[in-house]
Design a protein around this motif. Structure first.
Motif, PDB file in Angstrom:
ATOM      1  N   LEU A  63       0.822  -1.216   0.000  1.00 65.56           N
ATOM      2  CA  LEU A  63       0.000   0.000   0.000  1.00 65.56           C
ATOM      3  C   LEU A  63       0.856   1.267   0.000  1.00 65.56           C
ATOM      4  O   LEU A  63       0.459   2.298  -0.535  1.00 65.56           O
ATOM      5  N   SER A  64       2.021   1.175   0.611  1.00 68.29           N
ATOM      6  CA  SER A  64       2.880   2.357   0.713  1.00 68.29           C
ATOM      7  C   SER A  64       3.661   2.642  -0.580  1.00 68.29           C
ATOM      8  O   SER A  64       4.265   3.703  -0.710  1.00 68.29           O
ATOM      9  N   ASP A  65       3.638   1.701  -1.532  1.00 65.56           N
ATOM     10  CA  ASP A  65       4.373   1.899  -2.784  1.00 65.56           C
ATOM     11  C   ASP A  65       3.590   2.819  -3.724  1.00 65.56           C
ATOM     12  O   ASP A  65       2.581   2.432  -4.291  1.00 65.56           O
ATOM     13  N   LYS A  66       4.071   4.040  -3.867  1.00 66.04           N
ATOM     14  CA  LYS A  66       3.405   4.998  -4.761  1.00 66.04           C
ATOM     15  C   LYS A  66       3.918   4.860  -6.186  1.00 66.04           C
ATOM     16  O   LYS A  66       3.295   5.319  -7.135  1.00 66.04           O
ATOM     17  N   GLU A  67       5.093   4.269  -6.315  1.00 71.49           N
ATOM     18  CA  GLU A  67       5.710   4.080  -7.621  1.00 71.49           C
ATOM     19  C   GLU A  67       6.447   2.751  -7.578  1.00 71.49           C
ATOM     20  O   GLU A  67       6.981   2.379  -6.546  1.00 71.49           O
ATOM     21  N   TRP A  68       6.431   2.027  -8.694  1.00 75.69           N
ATOM     22  CA  TRP A  68       7.171   0.767  -8.730  1.00 75.69           C
ATOM     23  C   TRP A  68       7.688   0.519 -10.135  1.00 75.69           C
ATOM     24  O   TRP A  68       7.245   1.155 -11.099  1.00 75.69           O
TER      25      TRP A  68
END
Ligand SMILES: [Zn+2]
Length: 131
Positions: free
Chosen positions: A95-100
């Motif tokens: 959930l904390s990944d805003k970009e991958w």
């Protein structure tokens, strides 16, 4: 004070839903359960007030009044985890990944932009089924 805030919010939701309904023949949304989401994310009362529920209700009846469509994409559809470019599913996404970065095609992906593209495409696929 509470009534003034509630009226202000309702007014905003009416105006925004009207703009969207005037601009599009179909609107695709994710069928989110905001109550569960606010509990899971500890987002507090502001989200559980359910402005989203009110907004989708406004969208739905305004669209239907004009013979237009509200398309709900299933809440289990992996809109955030699926790479929009190649279809790879990122099972590690948090959930904390805003970009991958996609492990298959190497594209750098903005979480929300990617999800919106996937929701649009899934909505178009669902629309084709009923057309
Ligand atoms: Zn990819």
């Amino acid at each position: 004070m509470h009534e003034k805030v509630a009226n202000c919010r309702r007014d905003f939701l009416h105006k925004r839903s009207r703009e969207l309904v005037d601009s599009y023949d179909a609107i695709v949304i994710e069928d989110l359960n905001m109550k569960t989401m606010s509990q899971c994310l500890n987002l507090g009362k502001s989200v559980s007030d359910n402005a989203w529920g009110m907004f989708t209700t406004f969208l739905k009846y305004k669209l239907e009044n004009e013979g237009k469509l509200l398309v709900k994409v299933d809440k289990w559809f992996p809109s955030s985890k699926t790479c929009h470019y190649c279809g790879e599913i990122n099972k590690e996404l948090e959930l904390s990944d805003k970009e991958w970065t996609c492990s298959a095609c190497g594209c750098t992906i903005d979480r929300d932009y990617n999800a919106s593209k996937n929701i649009r495409d899934e909505g178009l696929r669902l629309l084709a089924l009923i057309a």
